[in-house]
Design a protein around this motif. Sequence first.
Motif, PDB file in Angstrom:
ATOM      1  N   GLN A 279       0.823  -1.212   0.000  1.00  0.00           N
ATOM      2  CA  GLN A 279       0.000   0.000   0.000  1.00  0.00           C
ATOM      3  C   GLN A 279       0.857   1.261   0.000  1.00  0.00           C
ATOM      4  O   GLN A 279       0.556   2.229  -0.712  1.00  0.00           O
ATOM      5  N   VAL A 280       1.921   1.247   0.803  1.00  0.00           N
ATOM      6  CA  VAL A 280       2.838   2.388   0.823  1.00  0.00           C
ATOM      7  C   VAL A 280       3.441   2.593  -0.571  1.00  0.00           C
ATOM      8  O   VAL A 280       3.530   3.726  -1.072  1.00  0.00           O
ATOM      9  N   GLY A 281       3.838   1.500  -1.197  1.00  0.00           N
ATOM     10  CA  GLY A 281       4.418   1.594  -2.527  1.00  0.00           C
ATOM     11  C   GLY A 281       3.467   2.196  -3.548  1.00  0.00           C
ATOM     12  O   GLY A 281       3.864   3.010  -4.384  1.00  0.00           O
ATOM     13  N   GLU A 282       2.220   1.805  -3.477  1.00  0.00           N
ATOM     14  CA  GLU A 282       1.220   2.353  -4.401  1.00  0.00           C
ATOM     15  C   GLU A 282       1.044   3.854  -4.205  1.00  0.00           C
ATOM     16  O   GLU A 282       0.941   4.616  -5.171  1.00  0.00           O
ATOM     17  N   LEU A 283       1.024   4.291  -2.949  1.00  0.00           N
ATOM     18  CA  LEU A 283       0.857   5.719  -2.671  1.00  0.00           C
ATOM     19  C   LEU A 283       2.080   6.514  -3.122  1.00  0.00           C
ATOM     20  O   LEU A 283       1.951   7.633  -3.633  1.00  0.00           O
TER      21      LEU A 283
ATOM     22  N   LEU B  80      11.451   5.636   6.511  1.00  0.00           N
ATOM     23  CA  LEU B  80      10.082   5.392   6.953  1.00  0.00           C
ATOM     24  C   LEU B  80      10.044   4.013   7.582  1.00  0.00           C
ATOM     25  O   LEU B  80      10.549   3.048   6.997  1.00  0.00           O
ATOM     26  N   THR B  81       9.448   3.885   8.771  1.00  0.00           N
ATOM     27  CA  THR B  81       9.351   2.587   9.426  1.00  0.00           C
ATOM     28  C   THR B  81       7.921   2.067   9.339  1.00  0.00           C
ATOM     29  O   THR B  81       6.967   2.810   9.558  1.00  0.00           O
ATOM     30  N   VAL B  82       7.786   0.782   9.003  1.00  0.00           N
ATOM     31  CA  VAL B  82       6.481   0.134   8.845  1.00  0.00           C
ATOM     32  C   VAL B  82       6.477  -1.111   9.718  1.00  0.00           C
ATOM     33  O   VAL B  82       7.310  -1.998   9.546  1.00  0.00           O
ATOM     34  N   VAL B  83       5.538  -1.162  10.669  1.00  0.00           N
ATOM     35  CA  VAL B  83       5.526  -2.245  11.658  1.00  0.00           C
ATOM     36  C   VAL B  83       4.124  -2.818  11.783  1.00  0.00           C
ATOM     37  O   VAL B  83       3.138  -2.073  11.862  1.00  0.00           O
TER      38      VAL B  83
ATOM     39  N   GLN C  97      -3.146   5.598   4.624  1.00  0.00           N
ATOM     40  CA  GLN C  97      -3.657   6.843   4.077  1.00  0.00           C
ATOM     41  C   GLN C  97      -2.538   7.688   3.460  1.00  0.00           C
ATOM     42  O   GLN C  97      -1.380   7.618   3.894  1.00  0.00           O
ATOM     43  N   PRO C  98      -2.868   8.504   2.458  1.00  0.00           N
ATOM     44  CA  PRO C  98      -1.842   9.338   1.819  1.00  0.00           C
ATOM     45  C   PRO C  98      -1.065  10.203   2.799  1.00  0.00           C
ATOM     46  O   PRO C  98       0.152  10.403   2.637  1.00  0.00           O
TER      47      PRO C  98
ATOM     48  N   ALA D  95       3.048  11.061   3.390  1.00  0.00           N
ATOM     49  CA  ALA D  95       3.323  12.375   2.807  1.00  0.00           C
ATOM     50  C   ALA D  95       4.677  12.926   3.230  1.00  0.00           C
ATOM     51  O   ALA D  95       5.443  13.444   2.405  1.00  0.00           O
ATOM     52  N   GLY D  96       4.991  12.840   4.522  1.00  0.00           N
ATOM     53  CA  GLY D  96       6.265  13.382   4.995  1.00  0.00           C
ATOM     54  C   GLY D  96       7.458  12.685   4.364  1.00  0.00           C
ATOM     55  O   GLY D  96       8.439  13.334   3.992  1.00  0.00           O
ATOM     56  N   PHE D  97       7.362  11.377   4.247  1.00  0.00           N
ATOM     57  CA  PHE D  97       8.446  10.611   3.619  1.00  0.00           C
ATOM     58  C   PHE D  97       8.565  10.973   2.143  1.00  0.00           C
ATOM     59  O   PHE D  97       9.672  11.222   1.648  1.00  0.00           O
ATOM     60  N   ALA D  98       7.440  11.014   1.446  1.00  0.00           N
ATOM     61  CA  ALA D  98       7.460  11.353   0.021  1.00  0.00           C
ATOM     62  C   ALA D  98       8.025  12.755  -0.198  1.00  0.00           C
ATOM     63  O   ALA D  98       8.843  12.969  -1.107  1.00  0.00           O
TER      64      ALA D  98
END
Length: 252
Positions: free
Chosen positions: A26-30, A120-123, A164-165, A169-172
């Motif tokens: 999902q993160v990749g798609e955003l 970005l950390t994803v847990v 959610q976008p 956003a901050g990472f992008a």
Amino acid sequence: MNNTRARVLAINSSRQRRNTYALLQQVGELLTQRGIAVEQINLHDYAIADCLGCLRCLEQGEPCSRDDDYDAIMAKIKAADGLILGTPVHMAGVSGKLKTLLDRMFVQVHRPELAGKPLLTVVSTGGSSLASTHRYLEEVGAMTGLYLCGRIGRRALEMNKAVQPQEVAGFADAVLAGPESHRPTLRQISFFRVVQWMGTSFIPLDREFWEAGGMDKMDYFYPCQMGPLKVGYSRLFGAIMRAMMSRVGADS
């Protein structure tokens, strides 16, 4: 950024392609919608041996004696404009596979080649240790000069909640803007001064690295948005720490 499309590397450290994998997808798609290319790798597809603690990489600058895929993964990390670390919670912390990779990366604390890359950390977790796992990854990031840009986490009962976008956003924004946009916290500045002192005080190869890039005289890992108060804090903290360490050395 130049006109080359920004690229980030997402590392999934779960053996199962379920919760952590789904969040990273999902993160990749955003991020793709923001014009950022994403490569996701599954850490269990790579052979990563335990660190032997031989210190060859640190003290002699020699390639690691372990014949595995570590160098290939590091090449991907170094080539990326940003890094996403994804992990399930295993026994109150990161997965063993990810911990092994991070252990092998310890030389990056001494010679922070990754400084300035957004993190970005994803847990994902069944229920516990979500915040502490994020904090551990962020502490590793701060020690290596990565630009901390947010966290995405889900417990089992909320796994169906879509990313959610605004969560990316901050990472992008950081990936697209570059490290000059970073506003480091006082804690991150403190980490910098500690590793700067360590890098310029003991091991010749470390000192060469810090002096070659002029980092031995900087107020942070790289030029960024600090302002006079944070610059002043950085210099004061650095001076106090150097004085304390000199006193310790004189007493030993």
